[in-house]
Design a protein around this motif. Structure first.
Motif, short mmCIF file in Angstrom:
data_model
loop_
_atom_site.label_atom_id
_atom_site.label_comp_id
_atom_site.label_asym_id
_atom_site.label_seq_id
_atom_site.Cartn_x
_atom_site.Cartn_y
_atom_site.Cartn_z
N UNK A 1 0.84 -1.20 0.00
CA UNK A 1 0.00 0.00 0.00
C UNK A 1 0.87 1.24 0.00
N UNK A 2 0.32 2.35 -0.49
CA UNK A 2 1.11 3.56 -0.70
C UNK A 2 0.78 4.62 0.34
N UNK A 3 1.76 5.49 0.57
CA UNK A 3 1.58 6.67 1.40
C UNK A 3 1.48 7.87 0.47
N UNK A 4 0.39 8.61 0.57
CA UNK A 4 0.18 9.80 -0.27
C UNK A 4 0.67 11.03 0.49
N UNK A 5 1.56 11.80 -0.13
CA UNK A 5 2.07 13.03 0.48
C UNK A 5 1.54 14.20 -0.33
N UNK A 6 0.60 14.94 0.25
CA UNK A 6 0.06 16.14 -0.39
C UNK A 6 0.99 17.31 -0.08
N UNK A 7 1.39 18.03 -1.11
CA UNK A 7 2.40 19.08 -0.92
C UNK A 7 3.79 18.49 -0.84
N UNK A 8 3.99 17.36 -1.46
CA UNK A 8 5.26 16.63 -1.37
C UNK A 8 6.41 17.25 -2.13
N UNK A 9 6.14 18.29 -2.93
CA UNK A 9 7.22 19.00 -3.62
C UNK A 9 7.63 20.26 -2.88
N UNK A 10 6.98 20.53 -1.74
CA UNK A 10 7.33 21.70 -0.95
C UNK A 10 8.46 21.41 0.02
N UNK A 11 8.76 22.39 0.85
CA UNK A 11 9.91 22.29 1.76
C UNK A 11 9.79 21.10 2.71
N UNK A 12 8.76 21.09 3.55
CA UNK A 12 8.62 20.01 4.51
C UNK A 12 8.19 18.72 3.82
N UNK A 13 7.27 18.84 2.87
CA UNK A 13 6.79 17.66 2.16
C UNK A 13 7.89 16.89 1.46
N UNK A 14 8.84 17.59 0.84
CA UNK A 14 9.93 16.91 0.13
C UNK A 14 10.85 16.17 1.10
N UNK A 15 11.06 16.74 2.28
CA UNK A 15 11.86 16.02 3.29
C UNK A 15 11.10 14.81 3.81
N UNK A 16 9.76 14.91 3.89
CA UNK A 16 8.96 13.76 4.29
C UNK A 16 9.07 12.64 3.25
N UNK A 17 8.97 13.01 1.98
CA UNK A 17 9.11 12.03 0.91
C UNK A 17 10.47 11.36 0.98
N UNK A 18 11.52 12.15 1.20
CA UNK A 18 12.87 11.63 1.29
C UNK A 18 12.98 10.58 2.40
N UNK A 19 12.40 10.88 3.56
CA UNK A 19 12.45 9.92 4.67
C UNK A 19 11.66 8.66 4.35
#
Length: 329
Positions: A1-19
């Motif tokens: 199953x997938x985790x959806x990150x809304x705003x994932x290209x922004x400052x905090x969102x991109x660090x969340x995606x990275x983690x």
């Protein structure tokens, strides 16, 4: 199953995606790129450009992926702008959340982790602030965050959805290797503004208001490293996976720094005698915001290893030196 990150290209969102990528999670990103940067999202991660208020667009994303949980980082966040454009904030933030929850309900997605704010407290009655302290926002941005928390509480009960609201204070810093960082256009956050002055991109730093009821007259904020912040969100995901109940958590470093102290710390880290001048207060700014983060440390086991303000500023300085134009070439 997938985790959806809304705003994932922004400052905090991109660090969340990275983690999440580091944790070997299956990640999907949605961002309308009004503030985010496509370059901040790895090419290997499915990316959809669109708006959270677009119901049909969100339906397509949820139909194409088996979504387990949603991280919400797509709210508008600029306090002064919210004062002069309140309806933009009610539309994007509040209406956007309702749109999201309707689609989650349609697809039986039961986990939502929300990026809230210390702005829900307004001018606090005491410092450090605890989660059950009074909520009285003094700007439209803070009001939208409080409204969004209330919507999640009622919708969560109605639709059997578990949610977490992380109320955090000032986020700063960057990935330690300097390959991921903060790039807002225009920049409104203090630490990157101070560092832009150190790099010569600004003539000076404006310290907005010198008559606050604080130790040196400048307002006080609690700073947390972005790496510690996204770690807290991941701990939240694991907590919900283990059956944790919906709740609110402050995220902070247990201490606060005045604007003047941040400028002095940046001078120390960079070795540059950054010019700073006094300027009028900004609308909607409380005197002091510092979190009591005991609850998240106790309940989720979260720690903040990058708390030291010099570490926060050094990582942001490393990013800016490597990327003086942000994600632009």
């Amino acid at each position: 199953m997938a985790i959806l990150v809304l705003g994932g290209a922004g400052y905090i969102g991109s660090h969340m995606v990275d983690l999440l990528v580091q944790k070997k999670e299956d990640v999907v990103v949605v961002d309308n790129l009004s503030y985010g940067h496509r370059q901040a999202v790895p090419e290997s991660v499915p990316f959809y450009q669109g708006d959270v208020r677009d119901h049909d667009f969100l339906e397509q994303v949820f139909t194409q992926h088996d979504i387990e949980a949603v991280f919400h980082f797509c709210a508008y966040i600029q306090v002064p702008e919210s004062v002069v454009k309140p309806n933009d904030y009610f539309d994007n933030n509040v209406v956007g959340l309702i749109s999201l929850i309707n689609v989650m309900k349609n697809h039986q997605v039961k986990k939502l982790i929300f990026s809230s704010s210390a702005a829900v407290y307004g001018t606090p009655e005491r410092v450090p602030i605890k989660e059950d302290d009074a909520k009285d926002p003094i700007n439209p941005y803070g009001l939208t965050k409080l409204m969004m928390e209330q919507i999640m509480r009622w919708d969560g009960a109605a639709y059997e959805m578990q949610w977490l609201a992380f109320r955090y204070f000032n986020v700063a810093g960057a990935r330690l290797d300097g390959n991921l960082g903060e790039d807002h256009r225009p920049e409104t956050h203090l630490i990157p503004i101070v560092l832009q002055a150190a790099l010569g991109q600004r003539e000076h730093v404006e310290m907005c208001g010198n008559d606050y009821q604080t130790r040196d007259g400048y307002n006080v904020r609690d700073y947390v490293h972005v790496l510690d912040l996204v770690q807290a969100h991941y701990f939240g995901l694991e907590y919900l996976r283990q059956g944790g109940q919906s709740d609110y958590f402050n995220i902070g470093s247990k201490q606060g720094f005045t604007v003047k102290e941040i400028v002095e710390a940046a001078r120390r880290v960079t070795g540059v005698n950054i010019k700073a001048i006094d300027a009028p207060r900004r609308g909607g700014d409380p005197d002091s915001l510092v979190a009591d983060s005991t609850k998240i440390r106790t309940d989720l086991g979260w720690q903040s290893p990058h708390t030291d303000i010099d570490t926060i500023i050094s990582s942001a300085w490393n990013w800016l030196q490597k990327h003086p134009n942000g994600y632009s070439k």
